[in-house]
Design an enzyme around this catalytic site. Structure first.
Site, PDB file in Angstrom:
ATOM      1  N   ARG A   1      28.691  46.658  50.517  1.00 45.20           N
ATOM      2  CA  ARG A   1      27.619  47.343  49.772  1.00 45.20           C
ATOM      3  C   ARG A   1      26.764  48.192  50.711  1.00 45.20           C
ATOM      4  O   ARG A   1      26.366  49.302  50.365  1.00 45.20           O
ATOM      5  CB  ARG A   1      26.761  46.325  49.018  1.00 45.20           C
ATOM      6  CG  ARG A   1      27.472  45.685  47.846  1.00 45.20           C
ATOM      7  CD  ARG A   1      26.539  44.887  46.953  1.00 45.20           C
ATOM      8  NE  ARG A   1      25.747  43.901  47.662  1.00 45.20           N
ATOM      9  CZ  ARG A   1      26.094  42.633  47.865  1.00 45.20           C
ATOM     10  NH1 ARG A   1      27.253  42.184  47.412  1.00 45.20           N
ATOM     11  NH2 ARG A   1      25.286  41.811  48.510  1.00 45.20           N
TER      12      ARG A   1
ATOM     13  N   ARG B   1      31.309  42.471  46.053  1.00 50.50           N
ATOM     14  CA  ARG B   1      30.755  41.131  46.291  1.00 50.50           C
ATOM     15  C   ARG B   1      30.385  40.917  47.757  1.00 50.50           C
ATOM     16  O   ARG B   1      29.789  39.909  48.104  1.00 50.50           O
ATOM     17  CB  ARG B   1      31.758  40.072  45.837  1.00 50.50           C
ATOM     18  CG  ARG B   1      32.006  40.127  44.332  1.00 50.50           C
ATOM     19  CD  ARG B   1      32.913  39.047  43.866  1.00 50.50           C
ATOM     20  NE  ARG B   1      32.252  37.747  44.067  1.00 50.50           N
ATOM     21  CZ  ARG B   1      32.887  36.592  44.084  1.00 50.50           C
ATOM     22  NH1 ARG B   1      34.186  36.549  43.928  1.00 50.50           N
ATOM     23  NH2 ARG B   1      32.223  35.472  44.260  1.00 50.50           N
ATOM     24  N   CYS B   2      30.720  41.876  48.617  1.00 53.12           N
ATOM     25  CA  CYS B   2      30.477  41.757  50.055  1.00 53.12           C
ATOM     26  C   CYS B   2      29.245  42.581  50.443  1.00 53.12           C
ATOM     27  O   CYS B   2      29.172  43.786  50.167  1.00 53.12           O
ATOM     28  CB  CYS B   2      31.705  42.261  50.811  1.00 53.12           C
ATOM     29  SG  CYS B   2      31.489  42.389  52.589  1.00 53.12           S
ATOM     30  N   SER B   3      28.287  41.942  51.095  1.00 51.14           N
ATOM     31  CA  SER B   3      27.052  42.648  51.464  1.00 51.14           C
ATOM     32  C   SER B   3      27.315  43.767  52.465  1.00 51.14           C
ATOM     33  O   SER B   3      26.700  44.829  52.390  1.00 51.14           O
ATOM     34  CB  SER B   3      26.023  41.666  52.021  1.00 51.14           C
ATOM     35  OG  SER B   3      26.486  41.072  53.215  1.00 51.14           O
TER      36      SER B   3
ATOM     37  N   ASN C   1      34.517  46.159  48.369  1.00 48.10           N
ATOM     38  CA  ASN C   1      34.425  44.942  47.576  1.00 48.10           C
ATOM     39  C   ASN C   1      32.941  44.744  47.274  1.00 48.10           C
ATOM     40  O   ASN C   1      32.161  44.451  48.184  1.00 48.10           O
ATOM     41  CB  ASN C   1      34.987  43.745  48.346  1.00 48.10           C
ATOM     42  CG  ASN C   1      34.832  42.433  47.610  1.00 48.10           C
ATOM     43  OD1 ASN C   1      34.169  42.352  46.583  1.00 48.10           O
ATOM     44  ND2 ASN C   1      35.440  41.392  48.136  1.00 48.10           N
TER      45      ASN C   1
END
Length: 113
Positions: free
Chosen positions: A14, A9-11, A7
């Site tokens: 990433r 949007r998830c640090s 995802n």
């Protein structure tokens, strides 16, 4: 083939993706919010992780708190909840063969690649 349930949007997700990119190994990105896993796929993934379905749930998500928290749910109910609301699935998940790990912290990914 190594896969990452990702995802963007998830640090943590990433960071997990960066670890895979830096490893130089081939991998596939599974955008599980767009391509929601089936019941059988999620059950297999849970078996690979070696944990009960409830441990794969993001319990701080609003939908969990409003719709599921405190209810007597079977493992199948929990899996169905994650399919209906894929943002409940903990991330990132990295799969390599028959092994899988939740990348929290992201460095746990190094254990299976």
């Amino acid at each position: 083939m190594i896969q990452i349930y990702h995802n963007n949007r998830c640090s943590k997700s990433r960071s997990g993706l960066q670890i895979l990119e830096e490893s130089g190994k081939n991998f596939e990105i599974v955008k599980y919010l767009e391509n929601i896993p089936t019941f059988d796929e999620l059950k297999t993934l849970i078996d690979q992780l070696g944990m009960p379905p409830i441990d794969l749930v993001r319990k701080n998500e609003a939908v969990w708190k409003s719709d599921y928290k405190g209810k007597d749910l079977s493992d199948s109910d929990i899996i169905e909840a994650m399919i209906k609301n894929p943002k409940l699935i903990e991330r990132p998940i990295v799969i390599n063969g028959n092994k899988a790990v939740i990348g929290r912290p992201p460095e746990k990914i190094l254990d299976i690649i």
